[in-house]
Design a protein around this motif. Sequence first.
Motif, PDB file in Angstrom:
ATOM      1  N   LYS A 198      36.562-103.043  20.992  1.00 21.66           N
ATOM      2  CA  LYS A 198      35.324-102.490  20.443  1.00 21.66           C
ATOM      3  C   LYS A 198      35.301-102.824  18.955  1.00 21.66           C
ATOM      4  O   LYS A 198      35.899-102.125  18.147  1.00 21.66           O
ATOM      5  CB  LYS A 198      35.267-100.984  20.662  1.00 21.66           C
ATOM      6  CG  LYS A 198      35.343-100.580  22.141  1.00 21.66           C
ATOM      7  CD  LYS A 198      35.503 -99.080  22.306  1.00 21.66           C
ATOM      8  CE  LYS A 198      35.603 -98.690  23.780  1.00 21.66           C
ATOM      9  NZ  LYS A 198      35.858 -97.233  23.938  1.00 21.66           N
ATOM     10  N   TYR A 219      29.516-104.567  17.918  1.00 21.21           N
ATOM     11  CA  TYR A 219      28.710-103.544  17.253  1.00 21.21           C
ATOM     12  C   TYR A 219      28.495-103.960  15.798  1.00 21.21           C
ATOM     13  O   TYR A 219      29.351-104.612  15.193  1.00 21.21           O
ATOM     14  CB  TYR A 219      29.416-102.188  17.281  1.00 21.21           C
ATOM     15  CG  TYR A 219      29.529-101.563  18.645  1.00 21.21           C
ATOM     16  CD1 TYR A 219      28.573-100.647  19.084  1.00 21.21           C
ATOM     17  CD2 TYR A 219      30.594-101.867  19.496  1.00 21.21           C
ATOM     18  CE1 TYR A 219      28.675-100.061  20.343  1.00 21.21           C
ATOM     19  CE2 TYR A 219      30.703-101.290  20.748  1.00 21.21           C
ATOM     20  CZ  TYR A 219      29.740-100.382  21.167  1.00 21.21           C
ATOM     21  OH  TYR A 219      29.834 -99.809  22.416  1.00 21.21           O
ATOM     22  N   ASP A 223      26.953-102.311  11.919  1.00 19.75           N
ATOM     23  CA  ASP A 223      26.386-101.150  11.245  1.00 19.75           C
ATOM     24  C   ASP A 223      25.179-101.585  10.411  1.00 19.75           C
ATOM     25  O   ASP A 223      24.920-102.777  10.234  1.00 19.75           O
ATOM     26  CB  ASP A 223      27.433-100.378  10.447  1.00 19.75           C
ATOM     27  CG  ASP A 223      27.796-100.976   9.098  1.00 19.75           C
ATOM     28  OD1 ASP A 223      27.043-101.807   8.552  1.00 19.75           O
ATOM     29  OD2 ASP A 223      28.850-100.591   8.553  1.00 19.75           O
ATOM     30  N   ASP A 273      21.534-100.913  21.451  1.00 14.96           N
ATOM     31  CA  ASP A 273      22.722-100.229  21.967  1.00 14.96           C
ATOM     32  C   ASP A 273      23.981-100.563  21.172  1.00 14.96           C
ATOM     33  O   ASP A 273      25.009 -99.910  21.352  1.00 14.96           O
ATOM     34  CB  ASP A 273      22.959-100.604  23.434  1.00 14.96           C
ATOM     35  CG  ASP A 273      21.899-100.050  24.358  1.00 14.96           C
ATOM     36  OD1 ASP A 273      21.222 -99.080  23.966  1.00 14.96           O
ATOM     37  OD2 ASP A 273      21.723-100.589  25.467  1.00 14.96           O
ATOM     38  N   ARG A 274      23.904-101.581  20.298  1.00 11.15           N
ATOM     39  CA  ARG A 274      25.080-102.012  19.538  1.00 11.15           C
ATOM     40  C   ARG A 274      24.912-101.797  18.035  1.00 11.15           C
ATOM     41  O   ARG A 274      25.737-102.276  17.255  1.00 11.15           O
ATOM     42  CB  ARG A 274      25.356-103.494  19.817  1.00 11.15           C
ATOM     43  CG  ARG A 274      25.751-103.766  21.267  1.00 11.15           C
ATOM     44  CD  ARG A 274      27.152-103.297  21.570  1.00 11.15           C
ATOM     45  NE  ARG A 274      27.447-103.266  22.990  1.00 11.15           N
ATOM     46  CZ  ARG A 274      28.671-103.234  23.505  1.00 11.15           C
ATOM     47  NH1 ARG A 274      29.713-103.245  22.688  1.00 11.15           N
ATOM     48  NH2 ARG A 274      28.862-103.181  24.791  1.00 11.15           N
ATOM     49  N   LEU A 320      24.774 -99.263  14.752  1.00 12.11           N
ATOM     50  CA  LEU A 320      25.308 -97.985  14.308  1.00 12.11           C
ATOM     51  C   LEU A 320      24.844 -97.726  12.883  1.00 12.11           C
ATOM     52  O   LEU A 320      24.960 -98.604  12.023  1.00 12.11           O
ATOM     53  CB  LEU A 320      26.837 -98.011  14.330  1.00 12.11           C
ATOM     54  CG  LEU A 320      27.509 -98.446  15.638  1.00 12.11           C
ATOM     55  CD1 LEU A 320      28.972 -98.830  15.371  1.00 12.11           C
ATOM     56  CD2 LEU A 320      27.441 -97.327  16.671  1.00 12.11           C
ATOM     57  N   ASP A 327      15.628 -95.350  21.255  1.00  9.76           N
ATOM     58  CA  ASP A 327      16.494 -96.306  20.574  1.00  9.76           C
ATOM     59  C   ASP A 327      16.830 -95.845  19.156  1.00  9.76           C
ATOM     60  O   ASP A 327      17.951 -96.073  18.670  1.00  9.76           O
ATOM     61  CB  ASP A 327      15.836 -97.684  20.534  1.00  9.76           C
ATOM     62  CG  ASP A 327      15.878 -98.395  21.880  1.00  9.76           C
ATOM     63  OD1 ASP A 327      16.690 -97.984  22.736  1.00  9.76           O
ATOM     64  OD2 ASP A 327      15.103 -99.345  22.071  1.00  9.76           O
ATOM     65  N   LYS A 372      19.651 -93.526  19.360  1.00  9.61           N
ATOM     66  CA  LYS A 372      20.898 -94.256  19.612  1.00  9.61           C
ATOM     67  C   LYS A 372      21.481 -94.794  18.309  1.00  9.61           C
ATOM     68  O   LYS A 372      22.671 -94.634  18.023  1.00  9.61           O
ATOM     69  CB  LYS A 372      20.659 -95.417  20.577  1.00  9.61           C
ATOM     70  CG  LYS A 372      20.382 -95.036  22.012  1.00  9.61           C
ATOM     71  CD  LYS A 372      20.124 -96.301  22.835  1.00  9.61           C
ATOM     72  CE  LYS A 372      19.810 -95.976  24.281  1.00  9.61           C
ATOM     73  NZ  LYS A 372      19.535 -97.217  25.067  1.00  9.61           N
ATOM     74  N   VAL A 373      20.623 -95.448  17.516  1.00  6.02           N
ATOM     75  CA  VAL A 373      21.088 -96.072  16.283  1.00  6.02           C
ATOM     76  C   VAL A 373      21.578 -95.027  15.286  1.00  6.02           C
ATOM     77  O   VAL A 373      22.606 -95.202  14.620  1.00  6.02           O
ATOM     78  CB  VAL A 373      19.973 -96.938  15.661  1.00  6.02           C
ATOM     79  CG1 VAL A 373      20.378 -97.442  14.284  1.00  6.02           C
ATOM     80  CG2 VAL A 373      19.638 -98.117  16.584  1.00  6.02           C
ATOM     81  N   ASN A 376      24.786 -93.832  19.691  1.00  4.29           N
ATOM     82  CA  ASN A 376      25.770 -94.895  19.920  1.00  4.29           C
ATOM     83  C   ASN A 376      27.122 -94.535  19.326  1.00  4.29           C
ATOM     84  O   ASN A 376      28.175 -94.762  19.939  1.00  4.29           O
ATOM     85  CB  ASN A 376      25.278 -96.208  19.311  1.00  4.29           C
ATOM     86  CG  ASN A 376      24.086 -96.788  20.045  1.00  4.29           C
ATOM     87  OD1 ASN A 376      23.856 -96.494  21.209  1.00  4.29           O
ATOM     88  ND2 ASN A 376      23.309 -97.617  19.345  1.00  4.29           N
ATOM     89  N   GLU A 393      29.046 -91.811  21.318  1.00  5.34           N
ATOM     90  CA  GLU A 393      29.672 -92.372  22.516  1.00  5.34           C
ATOM     91  C   GLU A 393      30.850 -93.266  22.164  1.00  5.34           C
ATOM     92  O   GLU A 393      31.923 -93.177  22.790  1.00  5.34           O
ATOM     93  CB  GLU A 393      28.644 -93.152  23.318  1.00  5.34           C
ATOM     94  CG  GLU A 393      29.193 -93.747  24.609  1.00  5.34           C
ATOM     95  CD  GLU A 393      28.133 -94.463  25.414  1.00  5.34           C
ATOM     96  OE1 GLU A 393      28.493 -95.140  26.400  1.00  5.34           O
ATOM     97  OE2 GLU A 393      26.938 -94.364  25.064  1.00  5.34           O
ATOM     98  N   LEU A 394      30.681 -94.113  21.161  1.00  3.44           N
ATOM     99  CA  LEU A 394      31.722 -95.078  20.806  1.00  3.44           C
ATOM    100  C   LEU A 394      32.971 -94.382  20.282  1.00  3.44           C
ATOM    101  O   LEU A 394      34.094 -94.737  20.650  1.00  3.44           O
ATOM    102  CB  LEU A 394      31.172 -96.044  19.745  1.00  3.44           C
ATOM    103  CG  LEU A 394      32.127 -97.133  19.254  1.00  3.44           C
ATOM    104  CD1 LEU A 394      32.502 -98.080  20.378  1.00  3.44           C
ATOM    105  CD2 LEU A 394      31.487 -97.904  18.094  1.00  3.44           C
TER     106      LEU A 394
END
Length: 306
Positions: free
Chosen positions: A196, A235, A237, A256-257, A259, A287, A290-291, A295, A298-299
């Motif tokens: 990751k 991922y 940022d 989804d990737r 951050l 979305d 998520k950002v 995300n 979860e990560l």
Amino acid sequence: MITDVHGHVTPPELLKRFPMPPSLGDIDGMVERKAALGITTTVVGSPVGAGTMLPIPGIDNYAQSADSLASFHDWVGETVRDKAGRLAGYVYLNPLDGTAAVDRAAKLLAEPEFVGLIVNSSVRGEFLDDARSDEFFAMAAETGAPVLLHPPAVPVGAGAMKAVGAIEHVVRPCDITMGVAAILLAGRLQAFPGLKLIAPNAGGALALLAEKLDMAQRRDNVDGPPISQQLRQIYVDTGTPSVTALRAALAVFGPDRMLFGTDSPPLATPLDTALDAIDQLGLSEVDKEKVLGGNAAELFGLRRVV
């Protein structure tokens, strides 16, 4: 919940020893400023451990003793505990330093205060396609710890550029770009499934080089899926002032990737400007959530903080 995956902190004794921004020691101020804007959690660490991001003659960030790094991580752990969920910690190590360093980092990851690893995208001018990084990548894959690939104090090309501002804002993003490209072209994602990897600064220039990376892969007969496809496993940022770069990253890496990250401290870009940049991307509410935090939660396995 908004989570910032890219912040830095430094112990008081290092601020006295090295010429670094005082903001790195203002933990309370950082937490308060971010909380006022809804940024509830910051993942913090140092890309130089007990060293300094400002190049100083005679100081080698990669010559730190195990004892000095242990003391540094003790302080990070204590700082994270003191902030009751507002902070989470990165473990720093030199990924080319061998078995002992990797084992120490793995033990620290077993502590609840630490949720990821922070390493340099290049070490003494070498990228992480070197076989000496194999033990590190194996540990990262086995533990599932996210890896922030942060540029070093002295990135590749720094000697040619010389000006401090140019090194910080031009050469370091280039180090990220080349460092991640070297990892992908070396087949690390195939050799170590489950890695990751986080490329800061919107991934440097990677979003602009997908097709060129595929050409390099074909030219050198590198096995594996096209690099342009592998980029969707990386991922990134949002720690860049460029909305144009963020839009390119969104197109290449996907929502989804991405951050939310500010590189603050020490970066002085106003936090509200960093949040406004996300608003300018035209994301759906799903979305955007998520950002800004989903995300990262979860990560890193972060709990929700209100």
